[in-house]
Design a protein around this motif. Sequence first.
Motif, PDB file in Angstrom:
ATOM      1  N   GLN A 125       0.532  -0.849   0.316  1.00 50.61           N
ATOM      2  CA  GLN A 125       0.059   0.504   0.209  1.00 50.61           C
ATOM      3  C   GLN A 125       0.591   1.112  -0.105  1.00 50.61           C
ATOM      4  O   GLN A 125       0.453   2.182  -0.684  1.00 50.61           O
ATOM      5  CB  GLN A 125      -1.168  -0.486   1.407  1.00 50.61           C
ATOM      6  N   ALA A 126       1.771   1.464   0.935  1.00 54.24           N
ATOM      7  CA  ALA A 126       2.744   2.699   0.911  1.00 54.24           C
ATOM      8  C   ALA A 126       3.578   3.027  -0.324  1.00 54.24           C
ATOM      9  O   ALA A 126       3.525   4.038  -0.607  1.00 54.24           O
ATOM     10  CB  ALA A 126       3.846   2.104   2.210  1.00 54.24           C
ATOM     11  N   GLU A 129       0.750   4.140  -2.766  1.00 48.54           N
ATOM     12  CA  GLU A 129       0.907   5.877  -2.609  1.00 48.54           C
ATOM     13  C   GLU A 129       2.028   6.502  -3.411  1.00 48.54           C
ATOM     14  O   GLU A 129       1.997   7.951  -3.307  1.00 48.54           O
ATOM     15  CB  GLU A 129       0.671   5.834  -1.397  1.00 48.54           C
ATOM     16  N   ARG A 135       8.042   5.835  -7.304  1.00 50.38           N
ATOM     17  CA  ARG A 135       7.806   3.749  -7.396  1.00 50.38           C
ATOM     18  C   ARG A 135       8.561   3.328  -8.027  1.00 50.38           C
ATOM     19  O   ARG A 135       8.891   2.642  -7.901  1.00 50.38           O
ATOM     20  CB  ARG A 135       6.028   4.159  -7.710  1.00 50.38           C
ATOM     21  N   HIS A 172       9.072   6.842   3.283  1.00 45.10           N
ATOM     22  CA  HIS A 172       7.640   6.294   3.200  1.00 45.10           C
ATOM     23  C   HIS A 172       7.225   5.440   3.955  1.00 45.10           C
ATOM     24  O   HIS A 172       6.370   5.133   4.356  1.00 45.10           O
ATOM     25  CB  HIS A 172       6.958   7.006   1.667  1.00 45.10           C
ATOM     26  N   ARG A 176       5.192   4.007   7.340  1.00 43.33           N
ATOM     27  CA  ARG A 176       3.569   3.453   6.804  1.00 43.33           C
ATOM     28  C   ARG A 176       3.706   2.289   8.210  1.00 43.33           C
ATOM     29  O   ARG A 176       3.055   2.148   9.266  1.00 43.33           O
ATOM     30  CB  ARG A 176       3.378   3.064   6.224  1.00 43.33           C
TER      31      ARG A 176
END
Length: 184
Positions: A125-126, A129, A135, A172, A176
């Motif tokens: 999920q991180a 995002e 990414r 990030h 998380r």
Amino acid sequence: MNIMRPFKTNCGAMATKADTRLLFHRYGEEIRRFLTRKLSCAATAEDLTQETFARLLRIDADAVIEDGRAFIYKTANNLAIDHIRAQRRQRTDTTDHHTMAMIADQTPDAETRLSDKRRLEILQQAIAELPPRTRQIFVLARIEGHSYGNIAQILSVSESTVQKHLAQALAHAVARLKKHSDGE
């Protein structure tokens, strides 16, 4: 046909297979003790003693042996050597049940598997995002294993840019995961 020297008893006469019983009574215990000392196992020594005299019985009828005691010792010694070699080839150390039970199981328990699955979901999920370029750099570096230089070349950016995006992605993801572990 085996060609062997004449087998003589102590009185000088030639012995035949019929004399094996006499030889066993005369030398059997002596051979058993010899093999027990050599093998450190009375049961195996007993078996090989019997095999020694069984081999004497299988000698061709027309074969003769000059020194019966020497022949018996040589046969017993050869059997012991063969036994030791076979044991070394087959040796696998056995471990008792209690010792095996003491070895830690490397398989994670259900709770750990569930926790790991949840952490993986949070990490996925991180990553989802993240901004597309960040990414992409994270996937190329951490999932596909590309070097910073290779990623910079693929994306036509500097290595410094790759490092900055990767640092943002990792920060990030760590934040998380930390948030998740603090919430538990």
